[in-house]
Motif scaffolding. Structure first.
Motif, PDB file in Angstrom:
ATOM      1  N   ALA A   1       3.507   9.208   1.253  1.00 45.73           N
ATOM      2  CA  ALA A   1       4.390   9.624   0.161  1.00 45.73           C
ATOM      3  C   ALA A   1       5.814   9.369   0.625  1.00 45.73           C
ATOM      4  O   ALA A   1       6.126   9.534   1.811  1.00 45.73           O
ATOM      5  N   HIS A   2       6.658   8.932  -0.276  1.00 42.00           N
ATOM      6  CA  HIS A   2       8.059   8.662   0.042  1.00 42.00           C
ATOM      7  C   HIS A   2       8.979   9.521  -0.815  1.00 42.00           C
ATOM      8  O   HIS A   2       8.921   9.470  -2.044  1.00 42.00           O
ATOM      9  N   ILE A   3       9.829  10.278  -0.139  1.00 40.00           N
ATOM     10  CA  ILE A   3      10.847  11.075  -0.839  1.00 40.00           C
ATOM     11  C   ILE A   3      12.199  10.721  -0.238  1.00 40.00           C
ATOM     12  O   ILE A   3      12.258  10.123   0.849  1.00 40.00           O
TER      13      ILE A   3
ATOM     14  N   ALA B   1      10.314   9.710  -6.446  1.00 31.73           N
ATOM     15  CA  ALA B   1       9.341  10.029  -5.394  1.00 31.73           C
ATOM     16  C   ALA B   1       7.995   9.394  -5.751  1.00 31.73           C
ATOM     17  O   ALA B   1       7.620   9.348  -6.918  1.00 31.73           O
ATOM     18  N   HIS B   2       7.316   8.872  -4.748  1.00 33.57           N
ATOM     19  CA  HIS B   2       6.058   8.166  -5.025  1.00 33.57           C
ATOM     20  C   HIS B   2       5.111   8.252  -3.850  1.00 33.57           C
ATOM     21  O   HIS B   2       5.522   8.601  -2.736  1.00 33.57           O
ATOM     22  N   VAL B   3       3.857   7.947  -4.110  1.00 37.07           N
ATOM     23  CA  VAL B   3       2.850   7.909  -3.042  1.00 37.07           C
ATOM     24  C   VAL B   3       2.226   6.521  -3.027  1.00 37.07           C
ATOM     25  O   VAL B   3       1.690   6.074  -4.036  1.00 37.07           O
ATOM     26  N   HIS B   4       2.323   5.850  -1.885  1.00 41.49           N
ATOM     27  CA  HIS B   4       1.629   4.571  -1.716  1.00 41.49           C
ATOM     28  C   HIS B   4       0.202   4.861  -1.277  1.00 41.49           C
ATOM     29  O   HIS B   4      -0.017   5.723  -0.428  1.00 41.49           O
ATOM     30  N   MET B   5      -0.740   4.147  -1.812  1.00 41.69           N
ATOM     31  CA  MET B   5      -2.110   4.265  -1.293  1.00 41.69           C
ATOM     32  C   MET B   5      -2.940   3.023  -1.599  1.00 41.69           C
ATOM     33  O   MET B   5      -2.587   2.232  -2.464  1.00 41.69           O
TER      34      MET B   5
HETATM   35 ZN   LIG Z   1       7.852   3.687  -0.867  1.00 43.50          ZN
END
Ligand SMILES: [Zn+2]
Length: 292
Positions: free
Chosen positions: A198-200, A151-155
């Protein structure tokens, strides 16, 4: 009469224990900040060569719909995945092409196919599983390609400032649903090329009964050590940040795009080695620097 004010005490404590207090206070002050969250369904990323193998000589990917991350798109093309225990049809292909084939599955998918899928950041294929990818014109034995995306957050760098976080650090992501779950070890990924999201995966979403509409929030409290970086980064904002540390012997070193840009600026070329992981965007940064 000496009146001891709260801020005096705080200043004193900060002087005594240094950054630790700053960080904790920063998290408390920032609290949970909402972040748009999206569910990533199972998909594959292909190389130019893989596209030709699967869809025929000279074939290229055809964009069907743009994704939230600038430049990324869902393709018209679909593939089939085959593992020792099962087959999955109609798997999405995401473009543009990359330098390595990468198959992103949920752990449930991996179990269905009977393949190994270590939890990895995109671009880190160390220990990745094997699967067959089938297209209308051919088949690919995609060894070392299967991961369950961490899981990650792009910003953007601008977002990172607002959230008081830094590329490569990890945060908690709270899914505020009727079965609320807080995910730990969620990686922050910062790039000019990203959009805030955020991508889960579907396992994580389903576990929390998250449908894509409920609010989600990140907090940098409980931050874990960030992946190794070539040089310590100057901290503009001490709150919620863990200083970069060089890789200890035998530890994997992750080169993010931000690191790559710094290294390019310092005249360094792309590092290589069994313990060095260079993300796709970082590779791009090195390649573009080379092309200039
Ligand atoms: Zn992503």
């Amino acid at each position: 009469m000496n009146e001891i004010r709260e801020q005096d005490i705080r200043a004193l404590v900060e002087r005594i224990v240094g950054l630790g207090v700053d960080a904790a206070a920063g998290c408390e002050k920032n609290g949970w900040m909402e972040v748009p969250t999206e569910i990533s369904a199972r998909h594959v990323h292909l190389t130019e060569q893989a596209v030709e193998t699967l869809f025929g000589p000279g074939a290229a990917l055809h964009p069907k719909r743009d994704l939230s991350q600038p430049g990324q798109f869902l393709c018209e093309e679909r593939v089939r995945l085959i593992g020792p225990k099962g087959v999955m049809e109609n798997i999405a292909v995401l473009g543009p092409v990359r330098s390595a084939v990468q198959v992103e599955l949920s752990l449930t998918d991996a179990r269905t196919l009977g393949v190994k899928a270590p939890i990895r950041q995109s671009g880190d294929l160390s220990g990745a599983g094997d699967v067959y990818i089938i297209g209308p014109c051919g088949m690919l034995n995609a060894t070392g390609s299967v991961i369950a995306a961490k899981a990650h957050v792009h910003m953007t760098p601008e977002n990172a400032k607002q959230y008081g976080v830094q590329d490569g650090q990890t945060v908690q992501l709270r899914l505020q649903t009727d079965r609320p779950i807080t995910l730990g070890d969620v990686v922050v990924r910062v790039s000019e090329k990203f959009a805030l999201a955020a991508h889960i995966d579907f396992d994580e979403a389903n576990a929390a009964h998250f449908t894509g509409k409920e609010p989600c929030a990140i907090c940098c409290a409980g931050v874990s050590a960030q992946p190794a970086a070539p040089a310590p980064v100057k901290q503009e904002k001490p709150s919620c940040q863990t200083p970069a540390v060089p890789a200890a012997n035998g530890k994997k070193q992750l080169i993010t795009e931000a690191e790559a840009v710094r290294m390019v600026a310092a005249g360094l070329s792309m590092p290589e080695g069994p313990n060095i992981i260079v993300t796709p965007l970082a590779k791009d940064a090195f390649l573009h620097a080379k092309a200039k």
